[in-house]
Scaffold this motif. Sequence first.
Motif, PDB file in Angstrom:
ATOM      1  N   ARG A 117      61.815  66.401  54.618  1.00  0.00           N
ATOM      2  CA  ARG A 117      61.786  65.473  55.753  1.00  0.00           C
ATOM      3  C   ARG A 117      60.815  65.934  56.831  1.00  0.00           C
ATOM      4  N   ASN A 144      69.763  71.894  52.818  1.00  0.00           N
ATOM      5  CA  ASN A 144      69.899  71.834  51.370  1.00  0.00           C
ATOM      6  C   ASN A 144      68.508  72.026  50.769  1.00  0.00           C
ATOM      7  N   ASP A 154      66.702  67.438  62.476  1.00  0.00           N
ATOM      8  CA  ASP A 154      65.528  67.920  61.750  1.00  0.00           C
ATOM      9  C   ASP A 154      64.475  68.452  62.709  1.00  0.00           C
ATOM     10  N   SER A 203      61.352  62.416  49.443  1.00  0.00           N
ATOM     11  CA  SER A 203      62.387  62.955  50.318  1.00  0.00           C
ATOM     12  C   SER A 203      63.576  62.013  50.407  1.00  0.00           C
ATOM     13  N   THR A 204      63.306  60.729  50.593  1.00  0.00           N
ATOM     14  CA  THR A 204      64.380  59.740  50.708  1.00  0.00           C
ATOM     15  C   THR A 204      65.207  59.669  49.433  1.00  0.00           C
ATOM     16  N   THR A 248      76.533  70.171  53.073  1.00  0.00           N
ATOM     17  CA  THR A 248      75.991  71.084  52.074  1.00  0.00           C
ATOM     18  C   THR A 248      77.069  71.985  51.496  1.00  0.00           C
ATOM     19  N   ALA A 276      66.031  69.309  52.022  1.00  0.00           N
ATOM     20  CA  ALA A 276      66.032  68.891  53.428  1.00  0.00           C
ATOM     21  C   ALA A 276      64.666  69.043  54.079  1.00  0.00           C
ATOM     22  N   TRP A 294      74.848  67.930  48.421  1.00  0.00           N
ATOM     23  CA  TRP A 294      74.612  67.616  49.837  1.00  0.00           C
ATOM     24  C   TRP A 294      74.995  66.183  50.193  1.00  0.00           C
ATOM     25  N   ASP A 323      67.342  62.861  48.942  1.00  0.00           N
ATOM     26  CA  ASP A 323      68.502  62.843  49.839  1.00  0.00           C
ATOM     27  C   ASP A 323      69.602  61.948  49.290  1.00  0.00           C
ATOM     28  N   GLN A 324      69.218  60.825  48.721  1.00  0.00           N
ATOM     29  CA  GLN A 324      70.183  59.843  48.242  1.00  0.00           C
ATOM     30  C   GLN A 324      70.878  60.279  46.955  1.00  0.00           C
TER      31      GLN A 324
END
Length: 291
Positions: free
Chosen positions: A170, A164, A214, A60-61, A95, A167, A91, A64-65
């Motif tokens: 998370r 996104n 979230d 997830s991290t 988004t 997302a 994103w 996202d990055q």
Amino acid sequence: MKSSMSAGVGHMRMRRAVGVAGVVLVAGALSGCGTERAADRAIETVDEAVDVLAALRKTSTKADQVGSAQVETTVSMPGVKGIKMEGLWSWGKGTAFDVQMDAKQAGMAAVVKTGTVRVLFVDGTYYYNVDPSLVGGPAGKHWLSVDASAVMGRDGTDMAKQSNPVAGLRFIGSSKHAEEIGEETVLGRKTTHYSATISKDDLGRAGDVLAPNDKNALMNSFTGGNVTSITIEVWVDGQDLPVRIEQKMGKASVSMNFKSFDKAKKVTAPAASDVLDMTESVKQQAGAGQG
């Protein structure tokens, strides 16, 4: 304006489908234990879940990055069966997307000459690329626009701007149940298949592990009375990035194939002079439908 007004109805259906696509649900079920070795298996299950959740949080991290991806998405829900879209989701700074859809599925066949329609989402507004000769109103307009708030409301639009395809990963931090299914080849890439589930009983953990936005999104997913669990299947490659995510929440499901990832890419709205704004027409139609 008859063509424009009928296009507005298609917009409403399309926005519903895209809204679902932007909300990544969460998932899978832990296999139950037999009575034999129940205590030992319970300990093993806890250890396994901790390891799996750690791996999925890492995915997830990293996702996202990264900031953008080429994604093939299929959405199904009551009244919307097998809506497909393919293209760029970005994103990094809010988004946005630039995708192609089947025009008939999107309800836009009357205003395009080809079998597909290009759809953009930028700063909370949807844009549909149409053939000017098939659309009533000012001549020469190649785009119809609809503000997402016309259907989603302001809160829903704010949430859509932050949603996104990755997302929902998370949300997994609030799950008590997760497992590694095994190694599988997906889209020609070697992956590890994971499964997780979130039930209403897990919501108490949400405040401890999720950011406020979230947490609110997860809580809202369980409103409406017919959703008792959110499930997700994730296939992760050797770079700790998702290759496929399959999600179910109640009677809604989303399947996403990630063809490639990249740094965040900018999606630009069409020039205002080339856009016919359909927002008020859609609001009026929505109001008439409720009356």
